[in-house]
Design a protein around this motif. Structure first.
Motif, short mmCIF file in Angstrom:
data_model
loop_
_atom_site.label_atom_id
_atom_site.label_comp_id
_atom_site.label_asym_id
_atom_site.label_seq_id
_atom_site.Cartn_x
_atom_site.Cartn_y
_atom_site.Cartn_z
N ASP A 193 -6.34 -5.63 2.52
CA ASP A 193 -6.86 -4.50 2.92
C ASP A 193 -6.68 -3.57 2.00
O ASP A 193 -5.66 -3.25 1.15
CB ASP A 193 -6.50 -3.89 4.20
CG ASP A 193 -6.94 -5.00 5.42
OD1 ASP A 193 -7.98 -5.58 5.05
OD2 ASP A 193 -6.42 -5.01 6.58
N GLY A 194 -7.93 -2.39 1.77
CA GLY A 194 -7.73 -1.28 0.73
C GLY A 194 -6.42 -0.50 0.81
O GLY A 194 -6.00 -0.28 1.75
N GLY A 195 -5.92 -0.54 -0.44
CA GLY A 195 -4.61 0.24 -0.47
C GLY A 195 -3.41 -0.38 -0.13
O GLY A 195 -2.38 0.14 -0.11
N LEU A 196 -3.29 -1.74 0.67
CA LEU A 196 -2.17 -2.12 1.36
C LEU A 196 -1.30 -2.76 -0.17
O LEU A 196 -1.66 -3.56 -0.68
CB LEU A 196 -2.58 -3.33 2.10
CG LEU A 196 -1.62 -3.79 2.99
CD1 LEU A 196 -0.76 -2.81 4.20
CD2 LEU A 196 -1.63 -4.96 3.79
N LYS A 241 4.38 -8.91 0.88
CA LYS A 241 3.32 -8.46 0.12
C LYS A 241 1.93 -9.05 0.50
O LYS A 241 1.97 -10.29 1.09
CB LYS A 241 3.88 -8.82 -1.52
CG LYS A 241 5.24 -8.19 -1.85
CD LYS A 241 5.16 -8.34 -3.26
CE LYS A 241 5.04 -9.56 -3.83
NZ LYS A 241 6.28 -10.51 -3.38
N VAL A 242 1.05 -8.45 -0.15
CA VAL A 242 -0.34 -8.90 0.09
C VAL A 242 -0.49 -10.39 -0.66
O VAL A 242 0.09 -10.78 -1.80
CB VAL A 242 -1.39 -8.11 -0.90
CG1 VAL A 242 -2.87 -8.85 -1.13
CG2 VAL A 242 -1.59 -6.69 -0.17
N GLY A 243 -1.05 -11.44 0.38
CA GLY A 243 -1.11 -12.94 -0.24
C GLY A 243 0.01 -13.62 0.43
O GLY A 243 -0.09 -14.74 0.29
N ASP A 244 1.18 -12.99 0.62
CA ASP A 244 2.19 -13.72 1.48
C ASP A 244 1.68 -14.21 2.77
O ASP A 244 0.83 -13.77 3.33
CB ASP A 244 3.49 -12.98 1.61
CG ASP A 244 4.07 -12.62 0.54
OD1 ASP A 244 3.90 -13.33 -0.73
OD2 ASP A 244 5.12 -11.86 0.28
N ARG A 245 2.49 -15.38 3.13
CA ARG A 245 2.12 -16.12 4.45
C ARG A 245 3.21 -15.40 5.21
O ARG A 245 4.17 -15.04 5.25
CB ARG A 245 2.86 -17.83 4.28
CG ARG A 245 1.98 -18.44 3.39
CD ARG A 245 2.52 -19.90 3.22
NE ARG A 245 3.50 -20.08 2.44
CZ ARG A 245 3.35 -20.53 1.07
NH1 ARG A 245 1.87 -20.74 0.81
NH2 ARG A 245 4.23 -20.35 0.27
N LEU A 274 2.43 -0.82 4.69
CA LEU A 274 3.22 -0.02 3.54
C LEU A 274 2.02 0.32 2.52
O LEU A 274 1.66 -0.99 1.77
CB LEU A 274 4.38 -0.80 3.20
CG LEU A 274 5.34 -1.29 4.14
CD1 LEU A 274 6.62 -2.03 3.35
CD2 LEU A 274 5.99 -0.08 4.90
N ARG A 275 1.43 1.26 2.02
CA ARG A 275 0.44 1.35 1.21
C ARG A 275 0.80 1.80 0.03
O ARG A 275 1.81 2.50 -0.23
CB ARG A 275 -0.68 2.36 1.75
CG ARG A 275 -0.83 2.00 3.17
CD ARG A 275 -2.15 2.86 3.84
NE ARG A 275 -2.13 2.68 5.30
CZ ARG A 275 -1.38 3.42 6.33
NH1 ARG A 275 -0.95 4.65 5.85
NH2 ARG A 275 -1.53 3.17 7.35
N ARG A 276 0.01 1.54 -1.13
CA ARG A 276 0.23 1.68 -2.55
C ARG A 276 0.57 3.18 -2.86
O ARG A 276 1.12 3.59 -3.71
CB ARG A 276 -0.63 1.24 -3.33
CG ARG A 276 -0.73 -0.15 -3.55
CD ARG A 276 -1.48 -0.64 -4.72
NE ARG A 276 -3.00 -0.70 -4.58
CZ ARG A 276 -3.65 -1.45 -3.88
NH1 ARG A 276 -3.04 -2.79 -3.52
NH2 ARG A 276 -4.98 -1.51 -3.41
N ASP A 277 -0.02 4.01 -1.88
CA ASP A 277 0.30 5.76 -2.19
C ASP A 277 1.50 6.19 -1.61
O ASP A 277 1.95 7.28 -1.61
CB ASP A 277 -0.92 6.37 -1.38
CG ASP A 277 -1.09 6.37 -0.12
OD1 ASP A 277 -0.28 5.65 0.56
OD2 ASP A 277 -2.17 6.94 0.54
N GLY A 278 2.21 5.15 -0.94
CA GLY A 278 3.56 5.51 -0.61
C GLY A 278 3.63 5.80 0.89
O GLY A 278 4.66 5.90 1.33
#
Lengths: 86, 149
Positions: free
Chosen positions: B41-44, B86-90, B126-130
């Motif tokens: 999802d955007g920014g995740l 993380k994104v993509g993890d099961r 937990l988003r990339r912008d902190g």
């Protein structure tokens, strides 16, 4: 007096600022909702965590129950938002 | 309960191929499975899953018991991770074994629908912008689970 262990999860835990606490088990007839009223009246963190009752769910001795359930002889209560697993 | 049941709640990753191979080794005719991943999802950046340790395992076993009462299941595996992914993890795996495809497919869908609304897990983004925020429960998930009633 018997004690009641209360566990908090997700944002309820964050608003209260602790994972769990132990309180005196309330008198016979008390419900989860009435206990939340009592705890919420005691300090601002609990009041903030318990303000929106429609966003709270509960488990009594590790079984999901509605907030109007009587606490009875239970020894563990958990308060948390609706679950979001899967 | 199905003859062969494995319910695991852990921070560890899992190997869906190995899980499927174990289910295929049972004498049956059909294996169905679902693997849930952390969606981009955007920014995740990651998801953190909190759970209620004392309750999670038994609650999942109760959901499996409900499925086993409705479909003739020979085997069920449910794996649900907690901790940070993380994104993509099961995140989650459901595998079902039956003699026929309909029972395996329906029980698999039932299990993941009910895990979403009645297993005590909570997702935090937990988003990339902190920034971070708890995921809100979706009414659509409740509606899907209710359709099985």
């Amino acid at each position: 007096m018997a004690s009641l262990r209360i566990l908090y999860f997700a944002w309820v835990r964050e608003r209260i600022g602790q994972d769990e606490e132990v309180v005196e088990r309330p008198a016979a007839g008390a419900t989860i909702a009435s206990l939340l009223d009592t705890l919420g009246a005691a300090d601002e963190a609990h009041a903030a965590a318990f303000a929106e009752r429609s966003r709270l769910r509960a488990a009594l001795d590790q079984r999901f129950v509605p907030l109007d359930t009587e606490i009875g002889e239970a020894s563990e209560l958990a308060i948390f938002p609706p679950v979001t697993g899967g | 309960m199905p003859a062969v049941l494995s319910v695991r709640v852990s921070t560890e990753d899992f190997d869906p191929g190995a899980e499927l191979a174990a289910l295929e080794a049972l004498p049956s005719g059909a294996v169905a499975s679902f693997t849930g991943l952390v969606r981009n999802d955007g920014g995740l950046e990651a998801l953190h899953l909190d759970h209620y340790p004392g309750m999670t395992q038994r609650q999942i076993e109760e959901i499996v018991a409900q499925a086993a009462a409705r479909w003739p299941l020979l085997g069920v595996t449910v794996i649900h991770r907690h901790g940070t992914m993380k994104v993509g993890d099961r995140i989650v795996f459901v595998g079902t074994v039956s003699s026929h495809r309909v029972a395996a497919l329906e029980a698999c869908a039932f299990l993941i629908d009910w895990l979403k609304v009645s297993a005590p897990f909570w997702k935090q983004e937990l988003r990339r912008d902190g920034s971070r925020g708890w995921v809100e429960a979706q009414g659509a998930d409740d509606a899907r689970a209710e359709k099985w009633r």
